[in-house]
Design a protein around this motif. Structure first.
Motif, mmCIF file in Angstrom:
data_model
loop_
_atom_site.group_PDB
_atom_site.id
_atom_site.type_symbol
_atom_site.label_atom_id
_atom_site.label_comp_id
_atom_site.label_asym_id
_atom_site.label_seq_id
_atom_site.Cartn_x
_atom_site.Cartn_y
_atom_site.Cartn_z
ATOM 1 N N HIS A 199 -29.220 54.807 -0.026
ATOM 2 C CA HIS A 199 -28.768 54.388 -1.358
ATOM 3 C C HIS A 199 -27.344 54.843 -1.671
ATOM 4 N N LEU A 200 -26.472 54.737 -0.663
ATOM 5 C CA LEU A 200 -25.064 55.089 -0.840
ATOM 6 C C LEU A 200 -24.168 53.981 -0.305
ATOM 7 N N THR A 201 -24.663 52.745 -0.381
ATOM 8 C CA THR A 201 -23.907 51.608 0.118
ATOM 9 C C THR A 201 -23.523 50.688 -1.025
ATOM 10 N N PRO A 202 -22.394 49.978 -0.898
ATOM 11 C CA PRO A 202 -21.994 49.044 -1.952
ATOM 12 C C PRO A 202 -22.896 47.823 -1.959
ATOM 13 N N LYS A 203 -22.920 47.132 -3.062
ATOM 14 C CA LYS A 203 -23.728 45.926 -3.183
ATOM 15 C C LYS A 203 -22.972 44.743 -2.583
ATOM 16 N N LEU A 204 -23.092 44.639 -1.269
ATOM 17 C CA LEU A 204 -22.442 43.558 -0.533
ATOM 18 C C LEU A 204 -23.508 42.778 0.227
ATOM 19 N N SER A 205 -23.080 41.844 1.052
ATOM 20 C CA SER A 205 -24.027 41.153 1.905
ATOM 21 C C SER A 205 -24.633 42.143 2.887
ATOM 22 N N VAL A 206 -25.753 41.791 3.470
ATOM 23 C CA VAL A 206 -26.428 42.682 4.400
ATOM 24 C C VAL A 206 -25.516 43.074 5.550
ATOM 25 N N VAL A 207 -24.765 42.122 6.074
ATOM 26 C CA VAL A 207 -23.878 42.395 7.206
ATOM 27 C C VAL A 207 -22.774 43.363 6.791
ATOM 28 N N GLU A 208 -22.117 43.087 5.672
ATOM 29 C CA GLU A 208 -21.037 43.965 5.206
ATOM 30 C C GLU A 208 -21.572 45.336 4.821
ATOM 31 N N ASN A 209 -22.755 45.363 4.236
ATOM 32 C CA ASN A 209 -23.351 46.593 3.752
ATOM 33 C C ASN A 209 -23.587 47.599 4.873
ATOM 34 N N ARG A 210 -23.868 47.109 6.060
ATOM 35 C CA ARG A 210 -24.197 47.988 7.182
ATOM 36 C C ARG A 210 -23.070 48.954 7.526
ATOM 37 N N GLU A 211 -21.852 48.632 7.159
ATOM 38 C CA GLU A 211 -20.716 49.499 7.480
ATOM 39 C C GLU A 211 -20.766 50.821 6.729
ATOM 40 N N TRP A 212 -21.647 50.924 5.738
ATOM 41 C CA TRP A 212 -21.789 52.171 4.978
ATOM 42 C C TRP A 212 -23.133 52.859 5.260
ATOM 43 N N TRP A 213 -23.866 52.379 6.231
ATOM 44 C CA TRP A 213 -25.157 52.990 6.564
ATOM 45 C C TRP A 213 -24.945 54.358 7.226
ATOM 46 N N PRO A 214 -25.981 55.165 7.358
ATOM 47 C CA PRO A 214 -25.835 56.540 7.859
ATOM 48 C C PRO A 214 -25.154 56.654 9.214
ATOM 49 N N GLU A 215 -25.350 55.676 10.116
ATOM 50 C CA GLU A 215 -24.734 55.780 11.437
ATOM 51 C C GLU A 215 -23.218 55.749 11.374
ATOM 52 N N HIS A 216 -22.659 55.347 10.233
ATOM 53 C CA HIS A 216 -21.213 55.380 10.037
ATOM 54 C C HIS A 216 -20.778 56.617 9.246
ATOM 55 N N HIS A 217 -21.712 57.543 9.054
ATOM 56 C CA HIS A 217 -21.408 58.801 8.359
ATOM 57 C C HIS A 217 -21.923 60.000 9.157
ATOM 58 N N GLY A 218 -21.957 59.866 10.472
ATOM 59 C CA GLY A 218 -22.257 61.020 11.311
ATOM 60 C C GLY A 218 -23.661 61.110 11.864
ATOM 61 N N PHE A 219 -24.514 60.125 11.601
ATOM 62 C CA PHE A 219 -25.888 60.190 12.087
ATOM 63 C C PHE A 219 -26.038 59.378 13.367
ATOM 64 N N ASP A 220 -26.638 60.008 14.379
ATOM 65 C CA ASP A 220 -26.900 59.321 15.646
ATOM 66 C C ASP A 220 -28.006 58.292 15.494
ATOM 67 N N ILE A 221 -28.987 58.607 14.672
ATOM 68 C CA ILE A 221 -30.135 57.729 14.472
ATOM 69 C C ILE A 221 -30.269 57.435 12.983
ATOM 70 N N ASN A 222 -30.518 56.190 12.667
ATOM 71 C CA ASN A 222 -30.791 55.771 11.287
ATOM 72 C C ASN A 222 -32.054 54.935 11.291
ATOM 73 N N ILE A 223 -33.084 55.447 10.664
ATOM 74 C CA ILE A 223 -34.353 54.730 10.548
ATOM 75 C C ILE A 223 -34.701 54.626 9.064
ATOM 76 N N GLY A 224 -34.890 53.423 8.577
ATOM 77 C CA GLY A 224 -35.361 53.220 7.210
ATOM 78 C C GLY A 224 -34.287 53.123 6.164
ATOM 79 N N ALA A 225 -33.062 53.499 6.484
ATOM 80 C CA ALA A 225 -31.976 53.400 5.506
ATOM 81 C C ALA A 225 -31.397 52.005 5.530
#
Length: 496
Positions: A144-170
């Motif tokens: 819940h720290l991503t901008p309200k964009l399209s699903v594709v654009e939104n992925r750029e703010w998912w946990p794997e782009h903030h230092g996490f090797d694995i992202n499940i459920g975010a």
């Protein structure tokens, strides 16, 4: 074993020689659990007369329980940003849940500022700091720290782009459509979840993934950091039928907590906390794993009537301006440091978990943080932390009559200042934990002192303020969220 975990494990093994982990004693594994909308009294050890939480109680008995643990905000996204960065939401300008009550509600005396609706990539997260020290990192659950964009654009703010090797459920959503697989309503698909059998319960599935990660990583030569932000106990209020039926048989008139479905959700949370504690023992890593458990904001007690839960003895709950919106359960167990069963009355706040995790990872407390390292408090008890003030800043409108405000906790005193007119409320929490007696008129000296401190802090963090709305029509009702109602003592006018 899932393919992504196997792949990342092989990658880590290949990288280990270059990590420089020349420590005689490797740093601890760290598990940081954040529960969504978890009310202050939502555990047996916290005073519930309905909820059964033997595993959370077990964590308290073997670790530490904080009686004055605070969330950084009364709603979720700001607290999550503070947890990841160790900074006050006002400093980050992430001051409301993303995307907030922004479009449908226009007739208000003040407008919210142009606040940040994502976690900026320039911010260094706890995962990035620990990864630099050789940690494997995983985020399993709500982001819940991503901008309200399209699903594709939104992925750029998912946990794997903030230092996490694995992202499940975010993903881009702040709640599931359903807690039962396939975890969706309409088009709101719970992206990024592994395959599940129809009817699987989301809290169980997230725990399954955490246990699998621990099983794979426990003997791979480097410590791990797992961030487990459960979606529970957020809406929709859903639980397994047999557990609901059990609590239906327990509810009696006059109880503090009376909602059997919510009680069952808390029960499922507790069961999964127990699964993690048991897995640590079974894997032989309980003595080398620090575990922290807290909430992102107060419980869903909109009108002090216990319609979902009840934050007694605190006033109000999620989204409100009072203690019920920010005081939450808090637990910690750091092997070799924590005194088992210690109960700590020292106020702590979300950012302290960031500072403590990073300090455990490299032995150095980060300088660029608003938090404090809690290890001294856990080992030595109350009095180990330096005295400090705590602050909250919410330049938005929400339920329960919450209008733009800032607040300070200084010693036993708590002051609330509203942005519209500078009106203040002052409470002595040691004598009035329920914030029933506003002492502002009788203690102008304390008001002046705390207002000065609050304004100095707002200037320091460059806090954004709500601004007057030139289009506000005072002849019309204030435009509040539809589910807000006027309480017996305060709050917004009822919508007509």
């Amino acid at each position: 074993m899932s393919f992504r975990i196997l792949f990342l494990t092989c990658l880590w093994i290949s990288l280990l020689p270059g990590l420089g982990l020349g420590r005689e004693t490797p740093p601890m594994n760290i598990i940081l659990i954040l529960v969504d909308d978890w009310g202050y009294a939502d555990a047996a050890v916290q005073g519930s007369d309905l909820y059964e939480t033997p595993n959370i109680d077990r964590l308290a008995a073997t670790g530490a329980r904080f009686t004055q643990a605070y969330a950084a905000c009364t709603v979720c996204s700001p607290t999550r940003a503070a947890m990841m960065t160790g900074k006050y939401p006002a400093r980050l300008r992430v001051t409301d849940w993303i995307a907030g009550h922004t479009l449908r509600f226009k007739n208000r005396p003040m407008n919210q500022p142009d606040w940040t609706q994502y976690l900026d990539h320039e911010e260094e997260t706890v995962a990035e700091l620990l990864k630099a020290q050789g940690y494997r990192t995983a985020s399993v659950g709500k982001w819940h720290l991503t901008p309200k964009l399209s699903v594709v654009e939104n992925r750029e703010w998912w946990p794997e782009h903030h230092g996490f090797d694995i992202n499940i459920g975010a993903n881009q959503w702040g709640q599931p459509g359903s807690f039962f697989a396939p975890f969706q309503w309409g088009r709101r698909v719970h992206w990024n979840m592994p395959p599940s059998v129809e009817g699987d319960y989301l809290t169980d599935r997230l725990t399954d993934e955490v246990i699998e990660i621990m099983q794979v990583w426990k003997d791979k030569g480097a410590p791990f950091f797992i961030y487990l932000p459960y979606y529970t106990v957020h809406t929709p209020i859903q639980a397994k039928k047999e557990t609901i039926a059990y609590y239906e048989g327990k509810v009696k008139a006059g109880m503090l907590h009376t909602n059997p479905t919510y009680a069952a959700m808390v029960d499922h949370l507790d069961e999964n906390i127990g699964r993690i504690l048991d897995a640590l023992e079974d894997l032989g890593i309980a003595d080398s794993t620090a575990i922290f458990l807290t909430g992102d904001n107060g419980g869903l007690d909109p009108h002090d009537e216990g319609s979902i839960t009840n934050n007694h003895p605190l006033r109000h709950g999620k989204g409100g301006v009072y203690e019920g919106g920010v005081r939450v359960p808090g637990f910690a167990r750091v092997p070799g440091i924590t005194q088992p069963g210690i109960v700590l009355d020292t106020p702590i706040i979300t950012m302290d978990f960031f500072s403590t995790a990073v300090s455990l990872g490299n032995g150095v407390e980060p300088a660029d943080t608003d938090g404090l390292n809690l290890t001294g408090l856990l080992s030595k008890g109350d009095g180990a932390l330096p005295a400090r003030d705590l602050f909250w800043h919410y330049p938005h409108y929400h339920t329960q009559g919450a209008r733009p405000y800032s607040a300070i906790r200084s010693g036993d005193w708590r002051l609330i200042e509203y942005h519209l007119d500078g009106a203040v409320e002052l409470y002595n929490l040691a004598e009035d934990i329920g914030e029933t007696q506003n002492l502002a008129a009788t203690r102008p000296d304390m008001v002046a002192l705390l207002v000065e401190k609050l304004h100095a802090w707002r200037e320091e963090v460059d806090a954004q303020m709500a601004i007057p709305n030139p289009d506000f029509d005072p002849s019309k009702p204030i435009d509040w969220p539809d589910y807000a109602k006027k309480s017996a003592t305060d709050g917004p006018p009822k919508r007509k």
